[in-house]
Motif scaffolding. Sequence first.
Motif, PDB file in Angstrom:
ATOM      1  N   PHE A   3       0.721  -1.257   0.037  1.00 37.22           N
ATOM      2  CA  PHE A   3      -0.130  -0.032   0.102  1.00 37.22           C
ATOM      3  C   PHE A   3       0.683   1.261  -0.093  1.00 37.22           C
ATOM      4  O   PHE A   3       1.923   1.375   0.654  1.00 37.22           O
ATOM      5  N   LYS A   4       0.447   2.085  -1.011  1.00 33.53           N
ATOM      6  CA  LYS A   4       1.190   3.540  -0.884  1.00 33.53           C
ATOM      7  C   LYS A   4       2.640   3.532  -0.995  1.00 33.53           C
ATOM      8  O   LYS A   4       3.432   3.759  -0.048  1.00 33.53           O
ATOM      9  N   VAL A   5       3.039   2.869  -2.058  1.00 32.24           N
ATOM     10  CA  VAL A   5       4.503   2.967  -2.584  1.00 32.24           C
ATOM     11  C   VAL A   5       4.839   3.907  -3.279  1.00 32.24           C
ATOM     12  O   VAL A   5       4.232   4.131  -4.389  1.00 32.24           O
ATOM     13  N   LEU A   6       5.985   5.001  -3.067  1.00 40.75           N
ATOM     14  CA  LEU A   6       6.455   6.074  -4.111  1.00 40.75           C
ATOM     15  C   LEU A   6       7.840   5.557  -4.678  1.00 40.75           C
ATOM     16  O   LEU A   6       8.663   5.472  -3.669  1.00 40.75           O
ATOM     17  N   ILE A   7       7.907   5.618  -5.967  1.00 36.75           N
ATOM     18  CA  ILE A   7       9.194   5.497  -6.505  1.00 36.75           C
ATOM     19  C   ILE A   7       9.539   6.619  -7.365  1.00 36.75           C
ATOM     20  O   ILE A   7       8.812   6.905  -8.497  1.00 36.75           O
ATOM     21  N   GLN A   8      10.570   7.549  -7.078  1.00 32.28           N
ATOM     22  CA  GLN A   8      10.544   8.662  -7.758  1.00 32.28           C
ATOM     23  C   GLN A   8      11.983   9.370  -7.813  1.00 32.28           C
ATOM     24  O   GLN A   8      12.928   9.014  -6.871  1.00 32.28           O
ATOM     25  N   ASN A   9      12.251  10.118  -8.915  1.00 33.52           N
ATOM     26  CA  ASN A   9      13.469  10.641  -9.066  1.00 33.52           C
ATOM     27  C   ASN A   9      14.490   9.972  -9.278  1.00 33.52           C
ATOM     28  O   ASN A   9      15.600  10.154  -8.581  1.00 33.52           O
ATOM     29  N   LEU A  10      14.542   8.703 -10.038  1.00 28.30           N
ATOM     30  CA  LEU A  10      15.685   7.652 -10.188  1.00 28.30           C
ATOM     31  C   LEU A  10      16.017   7.564 -11.704  1.00 28.30           C
ATOM     32  O   LEU A  10      15.022   7.919 -12.450  1.00 28.30           O
ATOM     33  N   LYS A  11      17.123   7.090 -11.965  1.00 29.52           N
ATOM     34  CA  LYS A  11      17.452   6.913 -13.340  1.00 29.52           C
ATOM     35  C   LYS A  11      18.036   5.355 -13.134  1.00 29.52           C
ATOM     36  O   LYS A  11      18.854   4.718 -12.417  1.00 29.52           O
ATOM     37  N   ILE A  12      17.185   4.574 -13.916  1.00 32.24           N
ATOM     38  CA  ILE A  12      17.227   3.055 -14.107  1.00 32.24           C
ATOM     39  C   ILE A  12      17.702   2.785 -15.448  1.00 32.24           C
ATOM     40  O   ILE A  12      16.842   2.754 -16.187  1.00 32.24           O
ATOM     41  N   ALA A  13      18.934   2.369 -15.451  1.00 32.06           N
ATOM     42  CA  ALA A  13      19.490   1.860 -16.759  1.00 32.06           C
ATOM     43  C   ALA A  13      19.982   0.756 -17.047  1.00 32.06           C
ATOM     44  O   ALA A  13      20.922   0.274 -15.829  1.00 32.06           O
ATOM     45  N   THR A  14      19.912  -0.114 -17.905  1.00 34.49           N
ATOM     46  CA  THR A  14      20.848  -1.336 -18.198  1.00 34.49           C
ATOM     47  C   THR A  14      20.794  -1.699 -19.753  1.00 34.49           C
ATOM     48  O   THR A  14      20.358  -0.716 -20.337  1.00 34.49           O
ATOM     49  N   ALA A  15      20.988  -2.782 -20.243  1.00 30.95           N
ATOM     50  CA  ALA A  15      20.983  -3.318 -21.373  1.00 30.95           C
ATOM     51  C   ALA A  15      20.480  -4.578 -21.496  1.00 30.95           C
ATOM     52  O   ALA A  15      20.610  -5.465 -20.977  1.00 30.95           O
ATOM     53  N   PRO A  16      19.247  -4.786 -22.709  1.00 28.33           N
ATOM     54  CA  PRO A  16      18.603  -5.997 -22.738  1.00 28.33           C
ATOM     55  C   PRO A  16      19.655  -7.191 -22.944  1.00 28.33           C
ATOM     56  O   PRO A  16      20.466  -6.795 -23.691  1.00 28.33           O
ATOM     57  N   GLN A  17      19.203  -8.274 -22.487  1.00 29.70           N
ATOM     58  CA  GLN A  17      20.155  -9.398 -23.037  1.00 29.70           C
ATOM     59  C   GLN A  17      19.155 -10.730 -23.268  1.00 29.70           C
ATOM     60  O   GLN A  17      18.057 -10.608 -22.857  1.00 29.70           O
ATOM     61  N   SER A  18      19.912 -11.563 -23.675  1.00 27.65           N
ATOM     62  CA  SER A  18      18.891 -12.930 -24.387  1.00 27.65           C
ATOM     63  C   SER A  18      18.446 -13.965 -23.228  1.00 27.65           C
ATOM     64  O   SER A  18      17.502 -14.498 -23.658  1.00 27.65           O
ATOM     65  N   THR A  19      18.760 -13.703 -21.935  1.00 26.12           N
ATOM     66  CA  THR A  19      18.658 -14.807 -21.067  1.00 26.12           C
ATOM     67  C   THR A  19      17.572 -14.508 -20.380  1.00 26.12           C
ATOM     68  O   THR A  19      16.624 -15.485 -19.841  1.00 26.12           O
ATOM     69  N   GLY A 108      11.206  -0.135 -28.732  1.00 22.25           N
ATOM     70  CA  GLY A 108      11.204  -1.142 -29.944  1.00 22.25           C
ATOM     71  C   GLY A 108      12.287  -1.147 -30.806  1.00 22.25           C
ATOM     72  O   GLY A 108      12.087  -1.840 -31.900  1.00 22.25           O
ATOM     73  N   GLN A 109      13.348  -0.556 -30.509  1.00 17.88           N
ATOM     74  CA  GLN A 109      14.334  -0.426 -31.622  1.00 17.88           C
ATOM     75  C   GLN A 109      15.109  -1.817 -31.827  1.00 17.88           C
ATOM     76  O   GLN A 109      15.652  -2.203 -32.785  1.00 17.88           O
ATOM     77  N   ASN A 110      15.168  -2.491 -30.611  1.00 11.17           N
ATOM     78  CA  ASN A 110      15.657  -3.901 -30.345  1.00 11.17           C
ATOM     79  C   ASN A 110      15.128  -4.968 -30.005  1.00 11.17           C
ATOM     80  O   ASN A 110      14.793  -5.274 -28.818  1.00 11.17           O
ATOM     81  N   TRP A 111      14.479  -5.496 -31.139  1.00 13.61           N
ATOM     82  CA  TRP A 111      13.382  -6.333 -30.832  1.00 13.61           C
ATOM     83  C   TRP A 111      13.912  -7.669 -30.530  1.00 13.61           C
ATOM     84  O   TRP A 111      15.017  -8.077 -30.846  1.00 13.61           O
ATOM     85  N   ARG A 112      13.159  -8.405 -29.722  1.00 14.85           N
ATOM     86  CA  ARG A 112      13.418  -9.974 -29.636  1.00 14.85           C
ATOM     87  C   ARG A 112      12.088 -10.747 -29.433  1.00 14.85           C
ATOM     88  O   ARG A 112      11.172  -9.910 -28.798  1.00 14.85           O
ATOM     89  N   ALA A 113      11.967 -11.934 -29.380  1.00 20.81           N
ATOM     90  CA  ALA A 113      10.836 -12.729 -29.445  1.00 20.81           C
ATOM     91  C   ALA A 113      10.340 -12.660 -28.121  1.00 20.81           C
ATOM     92  O   ALA A 113      11.151 -12.646 -27.022  1.00 20.81           O
ATOM     93  N   ASN A 114       9.016 -12.800 -28.000  1.00 21.64           N
ATOM     94  CA  ASN A 114       8.106 -12.797 -26.830  1.00 21.64           C
ATOM     95  C   ASN A 114       8.127 -11.460 -25.975  1.00 21.64           C
ATOM     96  O   ASN A 114       7.856 -11.493 -24.794  1.00 21.64           O
ATOM     97  N   VAL A 115       8.820 -10.715 -26.542  1.00 24.67           N
ATOM     98  CA  VAL A 115       8.695  -9.122 -25.845  1.00 24.67           C
ATOM     99  C   VAL A 115       7.892  -8.388 -26.693  1.00 24.67           C
ATOM    100  O   VAL A 115       8.233  -8.263 -27.882  1.00 24.67           O
ATOM    101  N   VAL A 116       6.896  -7.641 -26.203  1.00 28.34           N
ATOM    102  CA  VAL A 116       5.989  -6.886 -26.876  1.00 28.34           C
ATOM    103  C   VAL A 116       6.755  -5.229 -26.932  1.00 28.34           C
ATOM    104  O   VAL A 116       7.183  -5.125 -26.152  1.00 28.34           O
ATOM    105  N   LEU A 117       6.592  -5.009 -28.318  1.00 25.29           N
ATOM    106  CA  LEU A 117       7.368  -3.798 -28.479  1.00 25.29           C
ATOM    107  C   LEU A 117       6.471  -2.692 -28.856  1.00 25.29           C
ATOM    108  O   LEU A 117       5.451  -2.840 -29.226  1.00 25.29           O
ATOM    109  N   GLY A 118       6.642  -1.468 -28.410  1.00 25.49           N
ATOM    110  CA  GLY A 118       5.982  -0.355 -28.639  1.00 25.49           C
ATOM    111  C   GLY A 118       6.115   0.843 -27.514  1.00 25.49           C
ATOM    112  O   GLY A 118       6.770   0.746 -26.506  1.00 25.49           O
ATOM    113  N   GLY A 119       5.050   1.609 -27.396  1.00 23.75           N
ATOM    114  CA  GLY A 119       4.831   2.675 -26.513  1.00 23.75           C
ATOM    115  C   GLY A 119       4.243   2.421 -25.339  1.00 23.75           C
ATOM    116  O   GLY A 119       4.747   1.920 -24.201  1.00 23.75           O
TER     117      GLY A 119
END
Length: 329
Positions: A3-19, A108-119
């Motif tokens: 209940f009532k959780v706030l996640i704010q003002n973070l940068k969360i960055a990584t790179a997709p991988q196949s596993t 959606g620039q780096n498409w891979r199977a079973n991952v829905v791409l878009g906005g």
Amino acid sequence: MVFKVLIQNLKIATAPQSTYLLVGVKIWARTAGVFSGLTVRNCEITGHDYGIPPTLSSTDAGAELTDITLEGNDIHDNIGGIVAVFEAPLTNYIRRYRVLNNKVHHNGQNWRANVVLGGILHKYPSSGTDPTRAYKDVIVDGNEVWDNEGYSISLYNVYNETFMSRVSRNHVHDNNQSEAFDSHSIFVARSFGVVVEENLIENNSGYAAGPHGTACGVLIDTDATINEGGDGCIVRRNVMDGGWPGYTMGGGGNESANGQAGVFVIDNTNVLIEDNYIRGFFSGIGTYANTGGTPATKLNGLVVRGNVIVDLLVSESDKNAVGIAVRSG
């Protein structure tokens, strides 16, 4: 329960991988109970499979995600931007889900199977929609959605419970520039009483080589799994201006009757289309009634009024440009 959780003002960055499936912020209900009051605000989320995927994947009845707010985030260079995922049995709900004032781009620039791409997307199970397995009270408002591959904004199986669900005041532009993916600017499937209003939709592109489903400004559609449409949706006061709309909706050829429309309606009842400005499509407003469907999936009660339709394209295959097209099949 959460209940009532706030996640704010973070940068969360990584790179997709196949596993593994990588996500920026996963809001996840896995057991019965009400998970309520989660907000993600003013975060930058990049480089994941999904930026933010609110997920209902309980195997039990009676699981709910409620009062979820995603506001003011910058979500870019993921495969899917904001992707609500519904993988649950009957009697489970996502309620009061708000997506407000986000920047959603270059996903959606780096498409891979079973991952829905878009906005900004709603993902639904292959078993089809049901009133007791549904989104209720959804607002997608004030977002800028651009340079994504795939669908820009999509809603599935939305019902109104305490207020009118709406897709409003979004700027949707320059999406699917590769012309490589099935794509509509705003897509609403088997939903009830959803209002699509005051959006600016411009310069989006279609699927250059696909068999169907390319680039309508607003598409009010069915759940194809169960062949049923929705009821009471409203499309009003939107501006839909140009883009490359593809050539193949409805099975190839005859684009002016089959699709590539500013607004296209398939097997939905009591739809109101009014006061829109539509420019640069093969048809301004198109409709399709599937004669193989049930009585609930027809076009009864359709009202079209007060729209401005200009500068239509001429189809290369059927040599027509149609202001309003009505078709059955």
